[in-house]
Enzyme design. Structure first.
Site, PDB file in Angstrom:
ATOM      1  N   ASP A   1       7.732  69.990  12.748  1.00  0.00           N
ATOM      2  CA  ASP A   1       7.304  71.307  12.261  1.00  0.00           C
ATOM      3  C   ASP A   1       8.317  71.916  11.309  1.00  0.00           C
ATOM      4  OD1 ASP A   1       8.519  71.385  15.049  1.00  0.00           O
ATOM      5  OD2 ASP A   1       8.822  73.461  14.440  1.00  0.00           O
TER       6      ASP A   1
ATOM      7  N   ASP B   1      11.168  87.389  22.405  1.00  0.00           N
ATOM      8  CA  ASP B   1      11.002  88.743  21.884  1.00  0.00           C
ATOM      9  C   ASP B   1      10.515  88.742  20.440  1.00  0.00           C
ATOM     10  OD1 ASP B   1      13.256  87.973  20.472  1.00  0.00           O
ATOM     11  OD2 ASP B   1      14.621  89.319  21.510  1.00  0.00           O
TER      12      ASP B   1
ATOM     13  N   ARG C   1       7.755  83.888  15.728  1.00  0.00           N
ATOM     14  CA  ARG C   1       8.534  85.068  15.316  1.00  0.00           C
ATOM     15  C   ARG C   1       8.573  85.171  13.798  1.00  0.00           C
ATOM     16  NH1 ARG C   1      14.894  84.079  15.299  1.00  0.00           N
ATOM     17  NH2 ARG C   1      14.986  81.892  14.728  1.00  0.00           N
TER      18      ARG C   1
ATOM     19  N   ARG D   1       3.527  72.186   6.599  1.00  0.00           N
ATOM     20  CA  ARG D   1       4.522  71.224   7.062  1.00  0.00           C
ATOM     21  C   ARG D   1       3.828  70.050   7.739  1.00  0.00           C
ATOM     22  NH1 ARG D   1       7.433  75.809  10.111  1.00  0.00           N
ATOM     23  NH2 ARG D   1       6.383  77.050   8.565  1.00  0.00           N
TER      24      ARG D   1
END
Length: 380
Positions: free
Chosen positions: A230, A113, A85, A172
């Site tokens: 992460d 979403d 997202r 990362r």
């Protein structure tokens, strides 16, 4: 007034670790909070950002890239996570601009979403700017945009929001882990993209950065809440403030995140967790490391989560008067999210971004809160 010109350095250097993302259209995006001093640092005109074109740009109208990474989430390795997202717009003046909560990407998980709720985005904006104000390495927030739509979360139907995040780099530990699942050559490309000549140089530098970072967290009672690999940046900047909180009692067992049911990332576990994460970084680069050097680094990582505690106990900088105390922050977020009243939020933001100045906020904001159960949510 004009649109800023962004480079796409991440995508150009690591084309095998990005996916292009088309713009998402939002019905009525509005700037909720704008960090004008940071915009000036980046050379972006604040007047333009407040125009319809500028606000649409902050909401992702120009598109960009989602980045691939792997990660250990609560100790379990997931070979492909990626920005589910988030949207990397590009970079300017040596810093990357990324949107969080701007919609689905090729890395979005089933059922996601890809949107963000306004409350968690406002939380990250305020807490990250507080961390910057007290000198702790951190990603920063350029803006929070209200999208004009609603999303469904734990508390029901809430306004949607996007965080516009600025970082030295979004590489990362999980980026190196993903590259290691692909090829040693890709690991070498990540090392170079991160600004290092050798894997050993990267490892030693990131170990120093992360030990120093977590020591500073501990001094102010910061509980990150989701220290997955992460969410461990190679730059040494604090990243991803989703379920973060503060403990003022130096309670080593303090856990606030709703998803940390076993207390893996409790306040007192943070030194050992960062050592564990750094060991995973070493593992990911192991084929490229000299065997003897690798053994020394592994031993060093373990012997040092003690060095971190020693650093934490050293005399540090002056204790800030104003902190984003849990309940007062949540009250401010509730007022903004539920009723559109941003006055409490702006008052708290003013205080915590000038945290050593007794005139920056009312006296009651300096008072420690009563300890007790408090729960934070990651926003997804």
């Amino acid at each position: 007034m004009h649109r800023p010109t962004l480079a796409h350095t991440f995508a150009e250097r690591l084309p095998d670790m990005v996916a292009e993302v088309v713009p998402t259209d939002f019905p009525n995006p509005q700037v909720a909070v704008l960090n004008e001093p940071l915009a000036a640092e980046l050379g972006i005109e604040t007047e333009w950002l407040r125009t319809a074109e500028g606000t649409a740009w902050l909401a992702g109208s120009s598109g960009g890239h989602a980045t691939a990474y792997a990660g250990h989430q609560f100790g379990q390795f997931v070979p492909l996570l990626g920005d589910g997202r988030a949207l990397l717009l590009g970079d300017i003046d040596g810093r990357e601009i990324q949107l969080k909560g701007s919609g689905r990407t090729p890395f979005s998980r089933p059922g996601s979403d890809g949107r963000g709720a306004i409350g968690p985005m406002l939380r990250e904006h305020l807490v990250s700017e507080f961390m910057h104000a007290v000198g702790i390495p951190t990603t920063r927030s350029l803006a929070v945009v209200a999208t004009g739509e609603h999303v469904i979360r734990q508390q029901g139907r809430v306004p949607g929001g996007i965080l516009v995040r600025v970082a030295t780099s979004h590489l990362r530990v999980g980026s190196v882990q993903y590259a290691a699942t692909q090829s040693p050559a890709l690991v070498e490309e990540v090392i170079r993209a991160a600004g290092f000549d050798t894997p050993l140089e990267l490892l030693n530098t990131v170990v120093d950065r992360q030990l120093g970072l977590v020591a500073q967290w501990m001094r102010i009672g910061f509980v990150h809440g989701v220290m997955n690999t992460d969410n461990t940046a190679l730059s040494g900047e604090t990243i991803d403030y989703g379920p973060c909180a503060f403990t003022e009692d130096f309670d080593l067992s303090a856990v606030f995140s709703s998803i940390d049911t076993a207390g893996r990332y409790a306040f007192g576990n943070q030194p050992s967790i960062i050592a564990w994460n750094l060991a995973r970084l070493a593992e990911a680069m192991f084929p490229l490391l000299d065997l003897d050097a690798a053994r020394e680094v592994f031993a060093s990582i373990q012997s040092r989560w003690d060095e971190l505690w020693a650093r934490q106990q050293e005399s540090g900088p002056e204790v800030p008067l104003f902190l984003p105390r849990n309940r007062m922050l949540q009250d401010a977020l509730n007022a903004a999210e539920a009723g559109g009243d941003y006055a409490p939020y702006r008052a708290l933001l003013a205080a915590v971004t000038d945290p050593y100045n007794p005139e920056a906020g009312p006296e009651w904001m300096t008072r420690p809160e009563e300890s007790g159960p408090f729960t934070t949510y990651c926003g997804t």
